[in-house]
Scaffold this motif. Structure first.
Motif, PDB file in Angstrom:
ATOM      1  N   MET A   7       6.141 -12.175 -10.089  1.00  0.00           N
ATOM      2  CA  MET A   7       6.848 -11.189  -9.311  1.00  0.00           C
ATOM      3  C   MET A   7       6.176  -9.839  -9.540  1.00  0.00           C
ATOM      4  O   MET A   7       5.716  -9.535 -10.624  1.00  0.00           O
ATOM      5  N   ALA A   8       6.123  -9.044  -8.529  1.00  0.00           N
ATOM      6  CA  ALA A   8       5.457  -7.753  -8.618  1.00  0.00           C
ATOM      7  C   ALA A   8       6.489  -6.636  -8.667  1.00  0.00           C
ATOM      8  O   ALA A   8       7.110  -6.307  -7.676  1.00  0.00           O
ATOM      9  N   TYR A   9       6.667  -6.079  -9.858  1.00  0.00           N
ATOM     10  CA  TYR A   9       7.499  -4.896 -10.009  1.00  0.00           C
ATOM     11  C   TYR A   9       6.633  -3.669  -9.770  1.00  0.00           C
ATOM     12  O   TYR A   9       5.405  -3.768  -9.674  1.00  0.00           O
ATOM     13  N   ALA A  10       7.258  -2.527  -9.662  1.00  0.00           N
ATOM     14  CA  ALA A  10       6.525  -1.319  -9.301  1.00  0.00           C
ATOM     15  C   ALA A  10       5.353  -1.043 -10.245  1.00  0.00           C
ATOM     16  O   ALA A  10       4.258  -0.713  -9.794  1.00  0.00           O
ATOM     17  N   ASP A  11       5.568  -1.202 -11.558  1.00  0.00           N
ATOM     18  CA  ASP A  11       4.488  -0.867 -12.488  1.00  0.00           C
ATOM     19  C   ASP A  11       3.323  -1.852 -12.404  1.00  0.00           C
ATOM     20  O   ASP A  11       2.167  -1.462 -12.346  1.00  0.00           O
ATOM     21  N   ASN A  12       3.598  -3.157 -12.347  1.00  0.00           N
ATOM     22  CA  ASN A  12       2.462  -4.085 -12.261  1.00  0.00           C
ATOM     23  C   ASN A  12       1.911  -4.164 -10.845  1.00  0.00           C
ATOM     24  O   ASN A  12       0.768  -4.540 -10.640  1.00  0.00           O
ATOM     25  N   TRP A  13       2.697  -3.799  -9.852  1.00  0.00           N
ATOM     26  CA  TRP A  13       2.199  -3.755  -8.481  1.00  0.00           C
ATOM     27  C   TRP A  13       1.099  -2.711  -8.386  1.00  0.00           C
ATOM     28  O   TRP A  13       0.059  -2.933  -7.776  1.00  0.00           O
ATOM     29  N   LEU A  14       1.328  -1.580  -9.037  1.00  0.00           N
ATOM     30  CA  LEU A  14       0.318  -0.527  -9.048  1.00  0.00           C
ATOM     31  C   LEU A  14      -0.874  -0.900  -9.923  1.00  0.00           C
ATOM     32  O   LEU A  14      -2.025  -0.718  -9.528  1.00  0.00           O
ATOM     33  N   ASP A  15      -0.594  -1.436 -11.115  1.00  0.00           N
ATOM     34  CA  ASP A  15      -1.678  -1.812 -12.029  1.00  0.00           C
ATOM     35  C   ASP A  15      -2.598  -2.860 -11.417  1.00  0.00           C
ATOM     36  O   ASP A  15      -3.809  -2.825 -11.608  1.00  0.00           O
ATOM     37  N   GLN A  16      -2.020  -3.796 -10.700  1.00  0.00           N
ATOM     38  CA  GLN A  16      -2.800  -4.893 -10.120  1.00  0.00           C
ATOM     39  C   GLN A  16      -3.331  -4.569  -8.725  1.00  0.00           C
ATOM     40  O   GLN A  16      -3.938  -5.422  -8.084  1.00  0.00           O
ATOM     41  N   ARG A  17      -3.066  -3.356  -8.262  1.00  0.00           N
ATOM     42  CA  ARG A  17      -3.544  -2.907  -6.940  1.00  0.00           C
ATOM     43  C   ARG A  17      -3.135  -3.892  -5.842  1.00  0.00           C
ATOM     44  O   ARG A  17      -3.926  -4.264  -4.976  1.00  0.00           O
ATOM     45  N   ARG A  18      -1.876  -4.308  -5.887  1.00  0.00           N
ATOM     46  CA  ARG A  18      -1.379  -5.334  -4.978  1.00  0.00           C
ATOM     47  C   ARG A  18      -1.405  -4.912  -3.509  1.00  0.00           C
ATOM     48  O   ARG A  18      -1.422  -5.754  -2.620  1.00  0.00           O
ATOM     49  N   TRP A  19      -1.388  -3.608  -3.230  1.00  0.00           N
ATOM     50  CA  TRP A  19      -1.418  -3.156  -1.846  1.00  0.00           C
ATOM     51  C   TRP A  19      -2.695  -3.575  -1.143  1.00  0.00           C
ATOM     52  O   TRP A  19      -2.734  -3.704   0.068  1.00  0.00           O
ATOM     53  N   GLU A  20      -3.744  -3.847  -1.927  1.00  0.00           N
ATOM     54  CA  GLU A  20      -4.996  -4.280  -1.314  1.00  0.00           C
ATOM     55  C   GLU A  20      -4.896  -5.704  -0.768  1.00  0.00           C
ATOM     56  O   GLU A  20      -5.696  -6.099   0.066  1.00  0.00           O
ATOM     57  N   ASP A  21      -3.908  -6.462  -1.244  1.00  0.00           N
ATOM     58  CA  ASP A  21      -3.698  -7.820  -0.734  1.00  0.00           C
ATOM     59  C   ASP A  21      -2.999  -7.822   0.614  1.00  0.00           C
ATOM     60  O   ASP A  21      -3.034  -8.806   1.325  1.00  0.00           O
ATOM     61  N   TYR A  22      -2.367  -6.719   0.948  1.00  0.00           N
ATOM     62  CA  TYR A  22      -1.616  -6.623   2.199  1.00  0.00           C
ATOM     63  C   TYR A  22      -2.568  -6.450   3.366  1.00  0.00           C
ATOM     64  O   TYR A  22      -3.446  -5.602   3.339  1.00  0.00           O
ATOM     65  N   GLN A  23      -2.394  -7.261   4.388  1.00  0.00           N
ATOM     66  CA  GLN A  23      -3.233  -7.155   5.575  1.00  0.00           C
ATOM     67  C   GLN A  23      -2.433  -6.462   6.664  1.00  0.00           C
ATOM     68  O   GLN A  23      -1.531  -7.044   7.257  1.00  0.00           O
ATOM     69  N   ALA A  24      -2.766  -5.222   6.945  1.00  0.00           N
ATOM     70  CA  ALA A  24      -2.028  -4.430   7.924  1.00  0.00           C
ATOM     71  C   ALA A  24      -2.217  -4.940   9.340  1.00  0.00           C
ATOM     72  O   ALA A  24      -1.400  -4.685  10.202  1.00  0.00           O
TER      73      ALA A  24
END
Length: 77
Positions: free
Chosen positions: A1-18
């Motif tokens: 699960m991606a919480y705010a802190d690990n979402w940022l650490d893992q750069r999860r936004w790069e996985d999102y395809q706009a």
């Protein structure tokens, strides 16, 4: 699960395809898109809040209207 802190650490936004197309969630959305597309094409009055973003996206992706048609009808998309 991606919480705010690990979402940022893992750069999860790069996985999102706009560019992923928005799919209509239900037949009701597709029915609403067909209904409002006829109104847009005919030049009928459309209340400013009459068409949701989801319905507008469904209308455009379904080829029922173009962005210019919605803008001409006074809708912000």
């Amino acid at each position: 699960m991606a919480y705010a802190d690990n979402w940022l650490d893992q750069r999860r936004w790069e996985d999102y395809q706009a560019d992923t197309p928005v799919a209509a969630r239900s037949d009701a959305v597709r029915d609403a898109a067909a209904f409002w597309a006829k109104k847009v094409k005919s030049g009928a009055y459309i209340p400013p809040t009459g068409i949701s973003a989801e319905v507008a996206a469904c209308m455009i992706q379904g080829g029922l209207v173009q962005e210019q048609d919605l803008l001409r009808a006074g809708l912000r998309i």
